[in-house]
Motif scaffolding. Structure first.
Motif, PDB file in Angstrom:
ATOM      1  N   LEU A  28      26.867 -53.594 -14.198  1.00  0.00           N
ATOM      2  CA  LEU A  28      25.477 -53.654 -14.657  1.00  0.00           C
ATOM      3  C   LEU A  28      25.146 -52.324 -15.326  1.00  0.00           C
ATOM      4  O   LEU A  28      25.223 -51.265 -14.700  1.00  0.00           O
TER       5      LEU A  28
ATOM      6  N   ASN B  76      22.290 -50.533 -18.062  1.00  0.00           N
ATOM      7  CA  ASN B  76      21.022 -50.637 -18.788  1.00  0.00           C
ATOM      8  C   ASN B  76      20.402 -52.036 -18.706  1.00  0.00           C
ATOM      9  O   ASN B  76      19.969 -52.604 -19.708  1.00  0.00           O
TER      10      ASN B  76
ATOM     11  N   GLU C 113      21.767 -54.877 -18.293  1.00  0.00           N
ATOM     12  CA  GLU C 113      22.591 -56.021 -18.712  1.00  0.00           C
ATOM     13  C   GLU C 113      23.867 -56.067 -17.884  1.00  0.00           C
ATOM     14  O   GLU C 113      24.524 -55.030 -17.679  1.00  0.00           O
TER      15      GLU C 113
ATOM     16  N   HIS D 192      27.749 -57.247 -17.351  1.00  0.00           N
ATOM     17  CA  HIS D 192      28.899 -57.542 -18.225  1.00  0.00           C
ATOM     18  C   HIS D 192      30.082 -58.011 -17.393  1.00  0.00           C
ATOM     19  O   HIS D 192      30.381 -57.422 -16.344  1.00  0.00           O
TER      20      HIS D 192
ATOM     21  N   HIS E  68      23.582 -63.643 -15.380  1.00  0.00           N
ATOM     22  CA  HIS E  68      23.386 -62.926 -16.648  1.00  0.00           C
ATOM     23  C   HIS E  68      23.360 -63.906 -17.813  1.00  0.00           C
ATOM     24  O   HIS E  68      23.393 -63.508 -18.978  1.00  0.00           O
TER      25      HIS E  68
ATOM     26  N   LYS F 245      21.862 -67.200 -20.226  1.00  0.00           N
ATOM     27  CA  LYS F 245      20.626 -67.320 -21.000  1.00  0.00           C
ATOM     28  C   LYS F 245      19.690 -68.392 -20.440  1.00  0.00           C
ATOM     29  O   LYS F 245      18.486 -68.195 -20.374  1.00  0.00           O
TER      30      LYS F 245
ATOM     31  N   TYR G 105      16.493 -64.507 -21.918  1.00  0.00           N
ATOM     32  CA  TYR G 105      16.378 -63.487 -22.975  1.00  0.00           C
ATOM     33  C   TYR G 105      16.363 -64.164 -24.335  1.00  0.00           C
ATOM     34  O   TYR G 105      16.708 -65.347 -24.452  1.00  0.00           O
TER      35      TYR G 105
ATOM     36  N   ASP H 199      17.838 -63.205 -28.286  1.00  0.00           N
ATOM     37  CA  ASP H 199      18.514 -62.239 -29.158  1.00  0.00           C
ATOM     38  C   ASP H 199      17.753 -62.182 -30.478  1.00  0.00           C
ATOM     39  O   ASP H 199      17.599 -63.200 -31.161  1.00  0.00           O
TER      40      ASP H 199
ATOM     41  N   GLU I 123      18.863 -56.740 -31.423  1.00  0.00           N
ATOM     42  CA  GLU I 123      18.470 -56.320 -30.070  1.00  0.00           C
ATOM     43  C   GLU I 123      18.237 -57.533 -29.171  1.00  0.00           C
ATOM     44  O   GLU I 123      17.976 -58.625 -29.668  1.00  0.00           O
ATOM     45  N   ARG I 124      18.309 -57.290 -27.885  1.00  0.00           N
ATOM     46  CA  ARG I 124      18.062 -58.375 -26.927  1.00  0.00           C
ATOM     47  C   ARG I 124      16.731 -58.133 -26.220  1.00  0.00           C
ATOM     48  O   ARG I 124      16.507 -57.054 -25.671  1.00  0.00           O
TER      49      ARG I 124
ATOM     50  N   ARG J 296      14.757 -59.075 -23.129  1.00  0.00           N
ATOM     51  CA  ARG J 296      15.018 -59.691 -21.827  1.00  0.00           C
ATOM     52  C   ARG J 296      13.707 -60.100 -21.148  1.00  0.00           C
ATOM     53  O   ARG J 296      12.747 -59.342 -21.127  1.00  0.00           O
TER      54      ARG J 296
END
Ligand SMILES: Cc1cc2nc3c(=O)[nH]c(=O)nc-3n(C[C@H](O)[C@H](O)[C@H](O)COP(=O)(O)OP(=O)(O)OC[C@H]3O[C@@H](n4cnc5c(N)ncnc54)[C@H](O)[C@@H]3O)c2cc1C
Length: 644
Positions: free
Chosen positions: A75, A77, A79, A81, A224, A226, A258, A260, A265-266, A268
């Motif tokens: 994790l 910032n 987000e 991964h 994580h 969508k 979120y 895009d 940029e995303r 959230r």
């Protein structure tokens, strides 16, 4: 190497046992192009899909699993991964267009039957169960959206056929099918896991007509993603003394976590608070999420959340059954390979009697559980397809009426068998993973062979998608409830099983009938004793009047205590008998399967006898102790109230 080619039992289903013609007949809708001219052609294609999944998994996923386990997810910032190896495996899945497998062609899918998806899922889980969990939130999520929109009536379904392309979530489903996004199922909260009636996250309808969601969800697999299905409260619990009444105030929402933006940029909406630090399943993200006024689209009507959740869960539980079998298959193969190679006291340990017995049991259990899982998957698939056929099928009115009746039966069988599969497959996977570690001796306790990874991964299977105890309660309630609804039919079944256990010519069928007699006797015992425990007088009344009496004055905290105490034992019996029935039926169609049925009966008969004995002879001491504790708590509560 292929996880399809090297598994003759999976090939048995693809090549011989799956009723492709029945699936195909149920999927004929008006206005739809027929993709394959014959069932033979269709079956050939489905086998190719199965074989490709098996090859892909062996090539792209299996070699990465040790690294996937080490890397985990991160994790940064806000987000989450996937680890680099997990991400690489999923790129390969996406390139192979795996996520569109079961989606209808009108929405960019391959339109293959669900059973292919489930067996493909088993192969993925054999390589890595955390990858399978994540995989299921791609195409599986798209299918759930489609099914929901049919249920709520936003996908047109009628005499003109089914408007798949015009479905409410068409864009989302296509995104999922392409592998550009995935989703999650957000139910659990810090104070509400099994007890869904206690869920507190809420949804408020604003003056602008938009629902906004507030609250926290934890343990969210692939959180994580969508697209989130979120269960949230729209009505307060009306009766705080009834632990179940809270279920009525739940609603189901689809939330976009979120967006895009065109600038890359995303934005959230749902906050990822943290990733859970887990014992296993390191490849898959398990997130705690915060909703602070996030817009959500209501699915169905207000207050129907529990109903929609159950629809999704049934399929998901079948999926977990296949997951468990995949993991067990991996553990068995690892155990066998090591036991053949390792020598002790003059011979390979596979030749030592106890270890040989373990390996033999593992093989039988896995094949037997796969038979149950395939049956559950076919029930799920055919119930869905027959529903669509009965509404929009390309047949006569008579065909559609017949489809409706068959659908009801498939649904009922699915409801009966699915908790048994979830219970039995996940508990067995754990047992097999543990035995695999034991067969590895000291190295099993190290990371060298990966036996400990399978053990860690297996531990969660009896917990998520409804714990083993919850599956047992469901199986017990449905079984006993059914007897109360149809006491005459039950009495007939008892008499029939008794007669069959002495009269049938086939010795395997006779053995199964004996097991059924024990199962029915355990059920009868539980019901009679439960009634006696609660209403001393009820036992004298005919069983047909019990349903009214038992439900009229129902206190779920303590009524059915005896049945609840023995629910897991009863579930073990029900699963053993259900599997024996399926294997016997297979043996009647394919004589070479009789050996498997016999090996299953050899072990299951003894278990059923033992469980029957436990159910009918134990429990008094524990129930008396619980009753005394309850009385003590009540008395001290009353004393406290009086003092205040
Ligand atoms: C890796 C992982 C992934 C998960 N993924 C998701 C997800 O994607 N989405 C999601 O919403 N949740 C998810 N969960 C949560 C999971 O579904 C819950 O943990 C599970 O339902 C159990 O709830 P709980 O943890 O609150 O335990 P509790 O409900 O507190 O249960 C604790 C114990 O008490 C037993 N118990 C509870 N009630 C009874 C009863 N009436 N009778 C007998 N025994 C009882 C349970 O069986 C269990 O053994 C995940 C969990 C894990 C660990």
């Amino acid at each position: 190497m292929s996880f399809y080619a090297d598994n003759e039992d999976i090939r048995f289903y693809f090549e011989r046992a799956i009723p492709w013609d029945e699936i195909r007949a149920a999927a004929r809708y008006k206005g739809r192009e027929v993709t394959f001219a014959t069932t033979l052609e269709a079956a050939e294609f489905y086998r190719e899909v199965g074989a490709s999944v098996g090859e892909l998994v062996a090539k792209e996923l299996a070699p990465r699993v040790a690294k996937i386990d080490r890397e985990g997810a991160t994790l940064e910032n806000g987000e989450a991964h996937d680890g680099p190896e997990m991400a690489a495996a999923f790129r390969a899945f996406k390139d192979a267009e795996l996520h569109r497998m079961c989606i209808p062609a009108e929405l960019g899918g391959l339109d293959v039957p669900l059973i292919v998806y489930f067996l493909g899922g088993e192969m993925i889980a054999r390589a890595d169960v955390s990858a399978m969990t994540h995989f299921s939130f791609h195409g599986g999520m798209g299918l759930a959206m489609l099914w929901y929109s049919m249920q709520e009536g936003t996908t047109k379904l009628g005499p003109d056929g089914i408007d798949f392309a015009g479905t409410r979530f068409a864009d989302y489903i296509q995104e999922l099918a392409r592998g550009d996004a995935w989703g999650s199922m957000d139910i659990t909260e810090p104070n509400a896991g099994s007890d869904m009636a206690a869920l507190r996250a809420r949804a408020e309808l604003g003056d602008d007509g938009v629902y906004r969601l507030y609250g926290q969800k934890i343990f969210i697999t692939s959180g994580h993603g969508k697209f989130h299905f979120v269960v949230a409260r729209t009505e307060e619990n009306k009766d705080p003394h009834d632990p179940m009444s809270g279920l009525g105030g739940l609603s189901m929402f689809l939330v976009k976590a979120y967006d895009d933006l065109p600038n890359g940029e995303r934005k959230r909406h749902v906050v990822i608070e943290r990733l859970e630090e887990k014992l296993g399943h390191h490849g898959s993200v398990t997130a705690a999420l915060q909703f602070d006024g996030v817009p959500g689209e209501l699915i169905g009507k207000r207050g129907e959340g529990f109903k929609y959740m159950l629809t999704l869960m049934n399929g998901a539980r079948v999926g977990v059954g296949f997951e468990a079998i995949g993991l067990a298959e991996a553990a068995m193969r690892m155990a066998r390979a090591y036991a053949e190679e390792r020598h002790s006291m003059g011979k390979a340990i596979a030749r030592h009697e106890m270890i040989a017995d373990y390996l033999d049991e593992m093989e039988v259990d896995i094949k037997a559980l796969r038979a149950l899982a395939v049956t559950c998957a076919l029930n799920e698939e055919l119930a869905q397809k027959l529903y669509m056929f009965s509404e929009a099928g390309d047949g006569t009115a008579e065909d559609r009426t017949r489809a409706k009746a068959e659908m009801a039966k498939r649904k009922q069988d699915g409801r009966r068998l699915t908790p048994l599969l979830k219970y039995a497959a996940t508990e067995k996977a754990l047992e097999i993973a543990r035995r695999n570690m034991q067969i590895h001796g000291g190295v099993g306790y190290t990371k060298e062979y990966g036996a400990e990874r399978l053990m860690r991964d297996a531990l969660v299977l009896p917990v998520y998608e409804g714990t083993s105890q919850i599956q047992s309660l469901m199986a017990m309630k449905d079984t006993l409830g059914d007897i109360m609804k149809r006491p005459q039919a039950f009495a007939m079944r008892v008499a029939e099983a008794r007669w069959q256990s002495i009269s049938l010519r086939d010795p395997l069928a006779r053995r199964l009938a004996k097991m059924s007699t024990l199962s029915l006797s355990a059920q009868q015992h539980l019901l009679t004793r439960t009634a006696k425990d609660k209403w001393k007088t009820l036992a004298k009344e005919p069983m047909s009047s019990w349903m009214v009496a038992l439900t009229k004055d129902w206190d779920p905290k303590k009524d059915f205590a005896r049945a609840m105490l023995h629910a897991e034992r009863l579930t073990k019996i029900l699963a053993d008998v259900a599997i024996a029935e399926i294997l016997l039926e297979q043996g009647e169609k394919w004589p070479e399967r009789r050996e498997l049925c016999e090996r299953w009966l050899d072990r299951a008969e003894l278990r059923v006898r033992a469980m029957h004995e436990e159910i009918t002879t134990t429990g008094d001491r524990l129930l008396a102790m619980l009753e005394a504790q309850e009385q003590e708590a009540r008395a001290s509560g009353e004393a406290r109230a009086a003092a205040e």
